[in-house]
Structure formats: C-alpha cells, structure tokens
Design an enzyme around this catalytic site. Structure first.
Site, PDB file in Angstrom:
ATOM      1  N   GLU A  61      -3.916   1.783  -7.402  1.00 38.33           N
ATOM      2  CA  GLU A  61      -4.286   2.839  -6.458  1.00 38.33           C
ATOM      3  C   GLU A  61      -3.407   4.068  -6.670  1.00 38.33           C
ATOM      4  OE1 GLU A  61      -6.546   1.295  -2.847  1.00 38.33           O
ATOM      5  OE2 GLU A  61      -4.459   1.571  -2.319  1.00 38.33           O
ATOM      6  N   HIS A 111       0.852  -1.197   0.000  1.00 35.42           N
ATOM      7  CA  HIS A 111       0.000   0.000   0.000  1.00 35.42           C
ATOM      8  C   HIS A 111       0.891   1.252   0.000  1.00 35.42           C
ATOM      9  CE1 HIS A 111      -2.963   2.976   1.145  1.00 35.42           C
ATOM     10  NE2 HIS A 111      -3.891   2.103   0.808  1.00 35.42           N
TER      11      HIS A 111
HETATM   12  P1  PGA Z   1      -9.779   5.769   0.130  1.00 34.93           P
HETATM   13  O1  PGA Z   1      -8.551   4.785   0.405  1.00 34.93           O
HETATM   14  O2  PGA Z   1     -10.948   4.939  -0.290  1.00 34.93           O
HETATM   15  O3  PGA Z   1      -9.977   6.479   1.424  1.00 34.93           O
HETATM   16  O4  PGA Z   1      -9.354   6.702  -0.971  1.00 34.93           O
HETATM   17  C1  PGA Z   1      -8.291   3.737  -0.483  1.00 34.93           C
HETATM   18  C2  PGA Z   1      -7.072   2.973  -0.045  1.00 34.93           C
HETATM   19  O5  PGA Z   1      -6.155   3.557   0.531  1.00 34.93           O
HETATM   20  O6  PGA Z   1      -6.997   1.758  -0.239  1.00 34.93           O
END
Ligand code: PGA
Length: 221
Positions: free
Chosen positions: A147, A98
């Site tokens: 992401e 992440h």
């Molecule tokens: P968010 O986070 O939905 O708050 O944008 C997504 C993530 O970090 O996986």
C-alpha cells in the site's frame, strides 16, 4: 495462488444504522453475483464486529470478518485496548501496520511485530500492510498488502506494472503466500491489478463504503 482476496477496510466509518443499510444493500445485490472464486473479507470498526458477525451468520453471506487493529498486549489492565481473544470471538483476520496507524498513532516496526505476534497467538491471520518492497516482513506472515502511501485515499493508484514489480520482490525475499495491492482501487481499475501474476487480491478503503461500488470491485476483480 488464487482465489483472490478482496478486503474491505471501513476505517473509522459507519454507525450501527449505516452498517445495517450497507449490509441490506449488499445482501440483496450480492445474491445475483457469482463469487465462489473470491474470498471477501470485511474489516469494520470494533464496535460493529458483533453485529456484522450475527448478520453474516444469519443471512449466510459469503463474507469473512477482520479487525482493523489489535492490542500489542494480552488481556489485562490496559484501558481502551482490544485484545486478540476479544477479536477472536468475531473475526479471523486482522490488519496490522496500516500506514495510517504508523503515521497517526506512532506505530513503529517493533509495535507492528508485537501485533503480528499477538495475532498469531490468538490464531488470527495478520494482513500486514507494507509501504514498499523494503519493509520488514516477519517469517510468520502469510498475507501482505502493498500500500504505497501516495495512493491511499488520493484517487491516484500506483501503476499495476509497478505494483507487480513490488509484489514479486516481496515474494522473492519473504515467506508470504499472497501479496495484495491497496490504494485507490476501484471497480474500473481492479482487474488491472488482480490480473498481475504476483498480486492475489486487493485492500479497498474508500470504495468499500458504498456496497454497490464494492460489489463492482468484487465482480470485476
Ligand atoms: P483507499 O484506502 O482505497 O481509500 O485508497 C486503501 C487503504 O487504506 O487500505
């Protein structure tokens, strides 16, 4: 390709009391929802994994569990680490790579790769977060989440069209079976992502903290 994967990442939120309230509300409201064609994975903090597992088993909720992190090392004298065997007691999945861990905890590609290896060694399925289509994806990885950092927690998601382009590029050049999209996913925008050909689910942070909003995402995905 489908069913869709809807993954909740609670990050460093919730105590025992708060998570009891979340589950109670989820349990009551989810009973009216048809979710057979969707797989729901919740990733709570380590401290809540046991409680979540017991609650899910007892109430027979259609939820699987994931961890948000894994030690890159096995069992041993590593103060503060939680290893794959310990996670395996409760969860089937683990989020690796992440961007918050890369940024705030200095996890680079080699650490991410060690964590993927550890996950697989303990038969946990890693959900590898990548920030763009060029990020390295080891062959053993079957689920990735695209992401983009600008979209995480900002309320400003990527466009579904661009997410689709990135997801396709990732699939064309790797062995991954599923690409999820993550970053400011809401009940309102989720379907625009999940209706894209190469996107087979979402990773949800902020909006998963409210069970009603999370159920809205599940319903609309
Ligand atoms: P968010 O986070 O939905 O708050 O944008 C997504 C993530 O970090 O996986």
């Amino acid at each position: 390709m489908k069913p869709l994967l809807i993954v909740a990442n609670f990050k460093s939120h919730f105590t025992l009391l708060g998570s009891k309230e979340w589950f109670e509300e989820f349990r009551v409201k989810s009973s009216k929802l048809k979710i057979q064609d969707k797989k729901i994975i919740v990733c709570p903090p380590f401290t809540l994994l046991q409680f979540f597992k017991e609650f899910i088993d007892r109430e027979k909720l259609p939820i699987e569990l994931g961890a948000q992190n894994i030690s890159r090392l096995p069992e041993g004298a590593y103060t503060g680490e939680v290893n794959g065997a310990q996670i395996k007691d409760f969860a089937k999945y683990v989020i690796v790579g992440h961007s918050e861990r890369r940024r705030a905890f200095g996890e680079d590609e080699s650490v991410v790769e060690e964590k993927i290896k550890m996950s697989l060694e303990y038969s946990l399925t890693p959900i590898l977060c990548v920030q763009n289509e060029e990020s390295r994806i080891p062959n053993e990885v079957s689920i990735t989440a695209y992401e983009p950092t600008f979209a995480i927690g900002t309320g400003k998601p990527d466009t579904p069209e661009n997410a689709q382009i990135v997801a396709k590029k990732i699939q064309d050049r790797s062995q991954v079976k599923r690409v999820l999209y993550g970053g400011s996913v809401t009940g309102e925008n989720v379907n625009r992502f999940t209706s894209m050909e190469n996107i087979s689910g979402v990773l949800v942070g902020t909006e998963s903290l409210d069970p009603l909003k999370f159920l809205e995402i599940i319903k609309n995905a």
